[in-house]
Design a protein around this motif. Structure first.
Motif, mmCIF file in Angstrom:
data_model
loop_
_atom_site.group_PDB
_atom_site.id
_atom_site.type_symbol
_atom_site.label_atom_id
_atom_site.label_comp_id
_atom_site.label_asym_id
_atom_site.label_seq_id
_atom_site.Cartn_x
_atom_site.Cartn_y
_atom_site.Cartn_z
ATOM 1 N N PRO A 20 0.804 -1.221 0.000
ATOM 2 C CA PRO A 20 0.000 0.000 0.000
ATOM 3 C C PRO A 20 0.843 1.279 0.000
ATOM 4 O O PRO A 20 0.349 2.342 -0.384
ATOM 5 N N GLU A 21 2.083 1.194 0.459
ATOM 6 C CA GLU A 21 2.950 2.373 0.459
ATOM 7 C C GLU A 21 4.266 2.031 -0.211
ATOM 8 O O GLU A 21 4.648 0.863 -0.212
ATOM 9 N N PRO A 22 4.975 3.039 -0.726
ATOM 10 C CA PRO A 22 6.281 2.752 -1.327
ATOM 11 C C PRO A 22 7.174 2.059 -0.304
ATOM 12 O O PRO A 22 7.123 2.385 0.888
ATOM 13 N N GLY A 23 7.963 1.117 -0.763
ATOM 14 C CA GLY A 23 8.881 0.432 0.151
ATOM 15 C C GLY A 23 8.234 -0.712 0.914
ATOM 16 O O GLY A 23 8.858 -1.307 1.788
ATOM 17 N N THR A 24 6.957 -1.020 0.590
ATOM 18 C CA THR A 24 6.306 -2.160 1.238
ATOM 19 C C THR A 24 5.805 -3.150 0.187
ATOM 20 O O THR A 24 5.608 -2.798 -0.971
ATOM 21 N N LEU A 25 5.633 -4.380 0.621
ATOM 22 C CA LEU A 25 5.073 -5.437 -0.225
ATOM 23 C C LEU A 25 4.065 -6.218 0.606
ATOM 24 O O LEU A 25 4.111 -6.184 1.831
ATOM 25 N N ILE A 26 3.187 -6.931 -0.094
ATOM 26 C CA ILE A 26 2.301 -7.873 0.593
ATOM 27 C C ILE A 26 2.773 -9.275 0.237
ATOM 28 O O ILE A 26 2.951 -9.604 -0.933
ATOM 29 N N GLN A 27 2.999 -10.051 1.278
ATOM 30 C CA GLN A 27 3.493 -11.421 1.083
ATOM 31 C C GLN A 27 2.318 -12.381 1.335
ATOM 32 O O GLN A 27 1.777 -12.426 2.438
ATOM 33 N N TYR A 28 1.958 -13.137 0.316
ATOM 34 C CA TYR A 28 0.800 -14.052 0.366
ATOM 35 C C TYR A 28 1.319 -15.494 0.435
ATOM 36 O O TYR A 28 2.112 -15.916 -0.413
ATOM 37 N N PHE A 29 0.858 -16.238 1.441
ATOM 38 C CA PHE A 29 1.307 -17.629 1.621
ATOM 39 C C PHE A 29 0.332 -18.586 0.936
ATOM 40 O O PHE A 29 -0.829 -18.675 1.323
ATOM 41 N N LYS A 30 0.833 -19.309 -0.049
ATOM 42 C CA LYS A 30 0.002 -20.285 -0.774
ATOM 43 C C LYS A 30 -0.084 -21.600 0.009
ATOM 44 O O LYS A 30 0.708 -21.845 0.916
ATOM 45 N N ASP A 31 -1.019 -22.440 -0.416
ATOM 46 C CA ASP A 31 -1.143 -23.772 0.191
ATOM 47 C C ASP A 31 -0.264 -24.808 -0.516
ATOM 48 O O ASP A 31 -0.260 -25.972 -0.146
ATOM 49 N N ASP A 32 0.476 -24.377 -1.531
ATOM 50 C CA ASP A 32 1.272 -25.326 -2.322
ATOM 51 C C ASP A 32 2.521 -25.765 -1.576
ATOM 52 O O ASP A 32 3.151 -24.973 -0.878
ATOM 53 N N ALA A 33 2.867 -27.027 -1.762
ATOM 54 C CA ALA A 33 4.159 -27.522 -1.273
ATOM 55 C C ALA A 33 4.881 -28.147 -2.454
ATOM 56 O O ALA A 33 4.273 -28.824 -3.280
ATOM 57 N N THR A 34 6.177 -27.869 -2.541
ATOM 58 C CA THR A 34 6.964 -28.493 -3.600
ATOM 59 C C THR A 34 8.151 -29.199 -2.980
ATOM 60 O O THR A 34 8.596 -28.850 -1.889
ATOM 61 N N ALA A 35 8.639 -30.202 -3.689
ATOM 62 C CA ALA A 35 9.853 -30.900 -3.249
ATOM 63 C C ALA A 35 10.687 -31.202 -4.482
ATOM 64 O O ALA A 35 10.170 -31.184 -5.603
ATOM 65 N N GLY A 36 11.975 -31.475 -4.242
ATOM 66 C CA GLY A 36 12.872 -31.783 -5.363
ATOM 67 C C GLY A 36 12.933 -30.616 -6.336
ATOM 68 O O GLY A 36 12.819 -30.808 -7.542
ATOM 69 N N ASN A 37 13.112 -29.405 -5.789
ATOM 70 C CA ASN A 37 13.217 -28.197 -6.610
ATOM 71 C C ASN A 37 12.031 -28.043 -7.566
ATOM 72 O O ASN A 37 12.191 -27.764 -8.746
ATOM 73 N N GLY A 38 10.840 -28.280 -7.025
ATOM 74 C CA GLY A 38 9.624 -28.047 -7.803
ATOM 75 C C GLY A 38 9.159 -29.240 -8.628
ATOM 76 O O GLY A 38 8.146 -29.168 -9.316
ATOM 77 N N GLN A 39 9.877 -30.365 -8.577
ATOM 78 C CA GLN A 39 9.476 -31.513 -9.404
ATOM 79 C C GLN A 39 8.187 -32.167 -8.911
ATOM 80 O O GLN A 39 7.424 -32.699 -9.699
ATOM 81 N N ARG A 40 7.988 -32.154 -7.589
ATOM 82 C CA ARG A 40 6.743 -32.688 -7.022
ATOM 83 C C ARG A 40 5.973 -31.534 -6.437
ATOM 84 O O ARG A 40 6.555 -30.687 -5.775
ATOM 85 N N LYS A 41 4.673 -31.500 -6.681
ATOM 86 C CA LYS A 41 3.877 -30.399 -6.139
ATOM 87 C C LYS A 41 2.539 -30.918 -5.652
ATOM 88 O O LYS A 41 1.932 -31.753 -6.315
ATOM 89 N N GLU A 42 2.123 -30.447 -4.494
ATOM 90 C CA GLU A 42 0.807 -30.795 -3.978
ATOM 91 C C GLU A 42 0.243 -29.582 -3.233
ATOM 92 O O GLU A 42 0.994 -28.719 -2.788
#
Ligand code: CDP
Length: 255
Positions: A20-42
């Motif tokens: 909402p202001e300069p110098g800030t971000l919104i960090q959104y946490f997804k429900d995704d999990a990955t393993a093996g550098n993204g090879q498996r995803k659930e």
């Protein structure tokens, strides 16, 4: 329909939006999990809210004891307002006990206590699988200066002492964890802060009494319910988010 706000970056487990202001971000946490550098995803319903709450808890505690982080405040169950930082392109790993890649590389049994906490660096490059790199590479290629590295090691060890103590207090052993570090500027003065997240996605947490794993290895190694494990960590710390309590639906006996 116009998007609610501008997406800055989408990673494997989180999305960053313009703040909402300069110098800030919104960090959104997804429900995704990955393993093996993204090879498996659930997708694990509730994981995002648990990680957001746990990361808030750790970051707020760090801020309170004078270890600077990017965290400003929680906006809702899976979103946080954070300071925009220049991410240092390193994964900073602190290890107290051997596990994962270190156990494999050195042929150590998982859980072997290390002579002292060890800090190591991986170069953040998904295509290369985040390779382990010596400090000399980091300085020579200009990813961070030697002074930055010294500051990052101090920061990482302070985070380690804090997290180890907090987790020990609830019967959990902190085996290892990863942080990311960012640079912020206040009136032309640079400083380094803990960024990204601190959660069971980026740490190894073992129950001291039973050895049960309460972190992302539950997914990597198919050890049961990932959200049950994360909820157990949150429950012990007294921060289980409202509404994500596990309603174990059991058959009701009707006479
Ligand atoms: O997870 P893996 O065995 O591949 O890597 P590791 O080097 O043994 O990981 C050490 C710690 O850093 C673990 O707690 C990992 O969950 C965490 N890590 C992470 O959060 N993100 C990465 N890209 C690599 C490691």
């Amino acid at each position: 329909m116009a998007p609610r706000r501008k997406k800055i970056y989408e990673g494997k487990a989180k999305i960053l939006y313009e703040g909402p202001e300069p110098g800030t971000l919104i960090q959104y946490f997804k429900d995704d999990a990955t393993a093996g550098n993204g090879q498996r995803k659930e997708v694990f319903e509730g994981k995002g809210a648990l990680n957001s709450r746990l990361s808030e808890f750790f970051m707020t505690g760090l801020n309170a004891i004078g270890v600077p982080t990017h965290f400003i405040r929680t906006l809702n169950m899976r979103e946080q307002l954070v300071r925009q930082v220049e991410i240092i392109p390193l994964e900073v790993i602190v290890r107290n006990y051997a596990a994962g890649s270190m156990a494999r590389r050195l042929g150590l049994d998982e859980g072997t206590q290390l002579p002292r906490p060890i800090v190591e660096f991986c170069y953040k490059a998904d295509k290369l699988g985040d390779p382990l790199v010596p400090e000399e590479y980091i300085v020579a290629f200009g990813w961070a200066s030697q002074q930055d590295l010294d500051d990052i090691v101090s920061l990482a060890l302070r985070v380690n002492d804090f997290l180890s103590g907090v987790m020990h207090g609830v019967g959990i052993r902190l085996i290892d964890f990863k942080i990311e570090v960012g640079r912020i500027w206040d009136n032309d003065f640079p400083s380094l802060v803990v960024a990204d997240e601190i959660s069971p996605d980026s740490a190894r947490l073992w129950d001291i009494a039973t050895g049960r794993k309460l972190d992302k290895d539950v997914f990597r190694q198919n050890l049961g319910s990932l959200t049950d494990a994360y909820a157990e960590v949150a429950r012990r710390l007294g921060v289980l988010p409202q509404g994500t309590t596990h309603h174990r639906i059991k058959p009701t006996l009707i006479n």
